[in-house]
Write a protein that holds these residues in place. Structure first.
Motif, PDB file in Angstrom:
ATOM      1  N   LEU A 110       0.832  -1.208   0.000  1.00 56.65           N
ATOM      2  CA  LEU A 110       0.000   0.000   0.000  1.00 56.65           C
ATOM      3  C   LEU A 110       0.864   1.253   0.000  1.00 56.65           C
ATOM      4  O   LEU A 110       0.603   2.212  -0.732  1.00 56.65           O
ATOM      5  N   ALA A 111       1.894   1.237   0.846  1.00 57.28           N
ATOM      6  CA  ALA A 111       2.757   2.419   0.936  1.00 57.28           C
ATOM      7  C   ALA A 111       3.475   2.656  -0.383  1.00 57.28           C
ATOM      8  O   ALA A 111       3.558   3.793  -0.864  1.00 57.28           O
TER       9      ALA A 111
ATOM     10  N   GLY B  65      -7.973  -5.786  -8.602  1.00 58.64           N
ATOM     11  CA  GLY B  65      -8.538  -5.724  -7.255  1.00 58.64           C
ATOM     12  C   GLY B  65      -9.073  -7.057  -6.762  1.00 58.64           C
ATOM     13  O   GLY B  65      -8.772  -7.455  -5.640  1.00 58.64           O
ATOM     14  N   VAL B  66      -9.838  -7.755  -7.595  1.00 58.27           N
ATOM     15  CA  VAL B  66     -10.405  -9.025  -7.115  1.00 58.27           C
ATOM     16  C   VAL B  66      -9.295 -10.053  -6.908  1.00 58.27           C
ATOM     17  O   VAL B  66      -9.307 -10.821  -5.951  1.00 58.27           O
ATOM     18  N   LEU B  67      -8.301 -10.020  -7.794  1.00 60.61           N
ATOM     19  CA  LEU B  67      -7.186 -10.947  -7.645  1.00 60.61           C
ATOM     20  C   LEU B  67      -6.400 -10.636  -6.377  1.00 60.61           C
ATOM     21  O   LEU B  67      -5.910 -11.532  -5.687  1.00 60.61           O
ATOM     22  N   GLY B  68      -6.308  -9.313  -6.096  1.00 58.58           N
ATOM     23  CA  GLY B  68      -5.535  -8.876  -4.930  1.00 58.58           C
ATOM     24  C   GLY B  68      -6.072  -9.424  -3.619  1.00 58.58           C
ATOM     25  O   GLY B  68      -5.318  -9.597  -2.670  1.00 58.58           O
ATOM     26  N   SER B  77       1.210 -10.105  -1.016  1.00 52.28           N
ATOM     27  CA  SER B  77       0.938  -8.818  -1.654  1.00 52.28           C
ATOM     28  C   SER B  77       2.123  -8.255  -2.417  1.00 52.28           C
ATOM     29  O   SER B  77       1.959  -7.597  -3.437  1.00 52.28           O
ATOM     30  N   LEU B  78       3.324  -8.494  -1.899  1.00 49.67           N
ATOM     31  CA  LEU B  78       4.471  -7.844  -2.530  1.00 49.67           C
ATOM     32  C   LEU B  78       4.836  -8.486  -3.855  1.00 49.67           C
ATOM     33  O   LEU B  78       5.668  -7.981  -4.600  1.00 49.67           O
ATOM     34  N   VAL B 255       0.631  -2.186  -8.903  1.00 50.98           N
ATOM     35  CA  VAL B 255       1.065  -2.464  -7.534  1.00 50.98           C
ATOM     36  C   VAL B 255      -0.009  -2.024  -6.543  1.00 50.98           C
ATOM     37  O   VAL B 255      -0.406  -2.770  -5.653  1.00 50.98           O
ATOM     38  N   ALA B 256      -0.507  -0.808  -6.737  1.00 55.26           N
ATOM     39  CA  ALA B 256      -1.498  -0.286  -5.802  1.00 55.26           C
ATOM     40  C   ALA B 256      -2.781  -1.105  -5.856  1.00 55.26           C
ATOM     41  O   ALA B 256      -3.354  -1.436  -4.830  1.00 55.26           O
ATOM     42  N   MET B 257      -3.204  -1.447  -7.073  1.00 59.07           N
ATOM     43  CA  MET B 257      -4.506  -2.105  -7.216  1.00 59.07           C
ATOM     44  C   MET B 257      -4.466  -3.567  -6.808  1.00 59.07           C
ATOM     45  O   MET B 257      -5.500  -4.154  -6.511  1.00 59.07           O
ATOM     46  N   LEU B 258      -3.281  -4.182  -6.816  1.00 54.19           N
ATOM     47  CA  LEU B 258      -3.210  -5.561  -6.353  1.00 54.19           C
ATOM     48  C   LEU B 258      -3.282  -5.625  -4.829  1.00 54.19           C
ATOM     49  O   LEU B 258      -3.429  -6.698  -4.261  1.00 54.19           O
ATOM     50  N   VAL B 259      -3.143  -4.477  -4.164  1.00 52.55           N
ATOM     51  CA  VAL B 259      -3.161  -4.503  -2.701  1.00 52.55           C
ATOM     52  C   VAL B 259      -4.352  -3.736  -2.119  1.00 52.55           C
ATOM     53  O   VAL B 259      -5.097  -4.274  -1.302  1.00 52.55           O
TER      54      VAL B 259
END
Lengths: 453, 474
Positions: A110-111, B65-68, B77-78, B255-259
């Motif tokens: 997120l960060a 998003g749904v996959l995340g 997540s990373l 990156v943002a949308m997967l988390v």
């Protein structure tokens, strides 16, 4: 002058530190490598390595805000802005981790995404806004070590000095904090402040390194050298020192490479990028460490596994031979490979290999088509079988397992029973009055005895 | 099983057909002849292009998003971060091999390296005994470095901009269109629609497996579901989604949308199916809100959507009814307030007990300072006293406080629980008498009538271990 000569000339100039520009860059990246690798060692051990990545990405909006406020490309202001946002990102990760059900990995993700997105928003606004003096921002994202000047190197040296001095002074505290936080708390140490201090040092190192190696690759200086050092040692002190050496080496060699290798096209002003070459040097050190390190390395591991496999194979062969000969009543009688009743062609082949190895070790002698166990072989076989059966008896008497179930269990463990454990087993069985003298008969019907008439 | 396979193969066929037709048809720069104004928001005329860009953003965000959700639940997540960085060398590799910027080889190259990232980090973790996060850090930075070096190498005659990979060019999607069924549709839109359909299809088909592997891998293994297969399948899907998305939206948004949507949904619900829906809706709202904001202040769309998603997550983390920081804080406060109130009532009861005797029926009032000294002081104590007075449990008299009849009745229940618990502890645990009070003082707030009845039945006593009477029930 041809290419090779030119390269050699370059290298000599570099190694003798003749070129003032290269000298600054080389010294700067080396010191940066040492400092970030030393502090990274603690981050890696505490599994906080990627927090550095979040900090690095969060620096971008910080730099933009600094640019807004100062209105000019001012290095000190950039550093201050980057540090402020980096600390906010580190704090964000810590709060999300401790105050919500979201885990650390998601918090870091997120960060990274959120703050970097914010940075892009800001930088685009700045770009639209005015003079378009955004060139400075780009070099932070991808890094531009070649543009390092003496002042930058001095800043890096000061930060590195502070980092190394702090680690030196608080070494014991950081060590305990990394391995046993609860103990540190029980000692009455300010564990939270130590946490924050460590985090602050990581932030400072990351931010200072950004102009040299860039947002994405900064984390490699924090992670790769310590991860490489970890292969060589189990001691923290050694690991920290080694990590520092690896980090410094990466910085030095990477910079040297980028200064020496001729640019892909002659006449191209832009040479090889320094940051990626530093990272790749570190990655090379990591690969070598992973493959070649004693005891934790891949080769050592493979050798250990192969050794174990050989021992298991030999012990299995000896036990099989022993069981066959036991059924015939005499250990010194000759036997042949088919006597061992291999199930398949593959097993027949592996048996043959095993017998070959055992003969070379002097455990088996071959006498015209048949084999006999040598005196040493008989002893070894008896020892193996005795261990196996002691364990079986132990399982039957002490664990209450049925006699026809113990064979497989003993099979799995007999190879790893050390002589101390065997002695302990003997003592337990003697206590129960079940210690056999010599090699006892099998406590269950022997598979050999039942399958061969 | 058969049905699932059918659905799956249909999906794959549809994906190949759509993807194939999207690439086979002539792609080119087409200016929309007459931009049609759909509606006006605050003086801004929303045209076709806006809808296409926003639509593309929505598709991408929902697909990621749904996959995340599964990445957040499986603590992977990373991986999205790692994969989207590692795409760079894949692009360079594809260019080196084919010497062109054709989209399919580029996607294939990025895909190969993206999946390699996932497998390499897993391999380092497993064979090299490097911790999971460090392994990821080592792999993706090294690959990114290789990518930058390779791009420097090929950059002599091509314009491959690493910045473009990071930020993407979602603003330009309407300029690169394909014709499907006689309509000009942006290529990125088609691609991402396919990706979304495949992701949703895969999740629907393998919902049970994914759910089990996320929440109870042990049970999944005993049921014959290969945890490793699901894990690597998930990694592969993430890599494919990241690769398909980065071209139009840039890796930072991936990156943002997967988390962010998954983490936000995780804070809002405890059911997986609901979590997926919420993540989808949150992702879509982030995309639309981010696009609107970006247009408004004239800045990067991808960056703005990522920023908005972080904002939405922070809002959820603060405000979520069950898992939010504020809600938790409020629950803690409510509990602290109740305990303080009950403590105050008990203090008044004991004071009443001590100061009344047969010849002096009315209790002496207690000075407010004395009460404050024996309960939690500060504003919480003041609020507690104020609330007790408002409920009619205590009243002021002669400059002090006394418990009313209803207050005494209320306190009697609490004191009864306290003294019963003391008796229970004294009977069953070898505790000295002066250690009983503190334990009972903590427990008294949580002794329900049922427990009190049970204690009563267990202990036929009239007085507590200190000799004080236990108030009768009711």
């Amino acid at each position: 002058m041809d290419d090779r000569e030119q390269m050699l000339d370059q290298l000599i100039r570099l190694l003798t530190l003749q070129d003032a520009n290269t000298r600054v860059v080389l010294i700067g990246t080396t010191i940066l490598g040492v400092a970030s690798a030393v502090i990274g060692a603690f981050a890696v051990l505490r599994k906080q390595a990627l927090v550095g990545d979040a900090v690095a990405h969060a620096a971008l909006p910080g730099i933009c805000v600094a640019f807004w406020i100062v209105g000019d490309r001012n290095f000190a202001a950039f550093m201050a802005g980057a540090l402020a946002f980096g600390l906010v990102a580190a704090w964000f990760v810590a709060v999300v981790k401790s105050a919500t059900r979201i885990k650390e990995d998601a918090a870091i993700g997120l960060a990274i995404g959120g703050f970097f997105g914010l940075g892009i928003v800001f930088s685009r606004v700045i770009q639209n806004d005015a003079s378009g003096n955004r060139a400075g921002l780009d070099s932070f994202i991808f890094g531009k070590a070649a543009s390092m000047v003496a002042d930058d190197a001095r800043l890096i040296a000061i930060v590195a000095g502070v980092v190394l001095a702090t680690v030196g002074l608080l070494y014991k505290e950081f060590k305990v904090l990394s391995f046993d936080r609860a103990f540190a708390e029980s000692q009455g140490w300010p564990a939270l402040w130590l946490d924050l201090g460590l985090m602050f040092l990581i932030c400072v190192c990351t931010v200072v390194g950004l102009p040299a190696v860039g947002v994405v690759l900064m984390v490699s200086l924090l992670v790769i050298p310590p991860a490489a050092a970890r292969f060589w040692t189990e001691k923290l002190g050694t690991m920290v020192v080694l990590s520092g050496v690896f980090g410094g080496l990466s910085g030095m060699v990477g910079t040297a490479l980028s200064a020496t290798i001729p640019a892909p096209v002659s006449g191209l002003t832009r040479g090889w990028p320094t940051g990626p070459l530093i990272t790749l040097t570190a990655a090379g050190i990591f690969m070598i460490s992973m493959i070649a390190a004693p005891s934790r390395g891949l080769i050592a591991g493979a050798a250990r596994r192969a050794g174990l496999r050989r021992r298991v194979g030999r012990q299995n062969l000896l036990r099989r031979v022993y069981e066959v000969l036991e059924a015939r009543g005499d250990l010194s009688r000759p036997w042949t490979a088919p006597d061992l009743a291999p199930f398949s062609e593959r097993e027949r082949k592996s048996l043959r290999d095993e017998i070959g190895r055992a003969s070379r070790a002097g455990l088996i002698a071959s006498t015209g088509g048949a084999y006999v166990l040598s005196a040493r072989g008989q002893q070894a076989a008896a020892r193996v079988v005795r261990t196996h059966r002691l364990w079986e008896i132990y399982l039957i008497t002490h664990a209450g397992i049925a006699a026809d179930h113990v064979d497989r269990d003993a099979d799995e463990i007999e190879h790893v029973l050390s002589s101390e454990i065997v002695a302990e087993l003997e003592a337990r069985l003697a206590e129960a009055g079940r210690l056999p003298i010599g090699t006892p008969p099998s406590p269950h019907p022997s598979p050999i005895a039942t399958t061969t008439p | 099983m058969m049905k699932r396979l059918c659905i799956l193969s249909l999906l794959i066929f549809a994906a190949i057909w759509l993807g194939g037709s999207a690439d086979a048809s002539q792609a080119g720069l087409i200016a929309v002849s007459e931009p049609r104004v759909w509606f006006t928001v605050g003086g801004y005329q929303v045209r076709d292009d806006d809808l296409w860009v926003a639509g593309t953003a929505v598709l991408c965000c929902v697909a990621c998003g749904v996959l995340g959700c599964f990445l957040v639940l499986r603590r992977m997540s990373l991986l999205g971060d790692a994969i989207s960085h590692a795409i760079l060398p894949g692009l360079a590799l594809a260019f080196l091999v084919t010497q062109s910027r054709a989209p399919l080889p580029m996607l294939a190259g990025a895909m190969v390296v993206g999946i390699a990232t996932a497998y390499l980090s897993a391999g380092l973790n497993r064979w090299g005994r490097v911790s999971e996060d460090s392994a990821m850090g080592v792999v993706f930075t090294s690959l990114f470095a290789i990518g930058v070096v390779m791009i420097t190498w090929v950059a002599r005659d091509v314009d491959l901009d690493p910045g473009c990979v990071l930020y993407g060019l979602i603003e330009f999607t309407p300029f690169d269109t394909v014709t499907i069924a006689g309509r000009e549709i942006p290529r990125a839109f088609v691609w991402l629609a396919v990706v979304l359909a495949v992701n949703v299809g895969l999740i629907t088909v393998f919902f049970k497996e994914l759910k089990l592997v996320c929440f109870d891998p042990g049970l999944a293994a005993t049921m014959g579901i290969s945890v490793a297969l699901v894990h690597y399948g998930l990694m592969t899907t993430v890599a494919a989604t990241a690769v398909a998305s980065f071209e139009s939206v840039g890796s930072i948004l991936v990156v943002a949308m997967l988390v962010a949507p998954g983490a936000t949904a995780h804070l809002l619900t405890d059911r997986l199916s609901r979590m997926l829906w919420i993540a989808g809706v949150v992702a879509a709202l982030c995309a639309i809100g981010g696009y609107a904001l970006a247009v408004w202040i004239n800045t990067s769309v991808a960056g703005m959507i990522a920023t908005v998603s972080l904002g939405v997550f922070i809002a959820a983390a603060l405000l979520s009814p069950r898992h939010g920081i504020l809600a938790r804080r409020a629950r803690q406060l409510a509990l602290a307030l109740r305990i303080t109130e009950e403590d105050a009532l008990c203090v008044l009861y004991r004071w009443h007990e001590r100061t009344t005797s047969l010849d002096r029926p009315g209790a002496r009032p207690i000075a407010p300072e004395e009460l404050a000294a024996s309960i939690r002081s500060g504003w919480l104590g003041r609020v507690a006293v104020w609330r007790l007075a408002r409920q009619g449990f205590i009243e002021s008299r002669e400059g002090g406080l006394v418990a009313t009849a209803s207050g005494l009745a209320q306190a009697a229940k609490l004191v009864r629980g306290h003294r019963l618990w003391e008796s229970f502890l004294a009977k069953h645990l070898p505790l000295p008498a002066d250690h009983l009070h503190a334990a009972a003082h903590r427990a008294e707030h949580f002794l329900t009538p049922t427990i009190q009845a049970g204690l009563d039945a267990e202990l036929p006593v009239q007085t507590d271990p200190h000799g004080r009477p236990i108030p009768p029930a009711g």
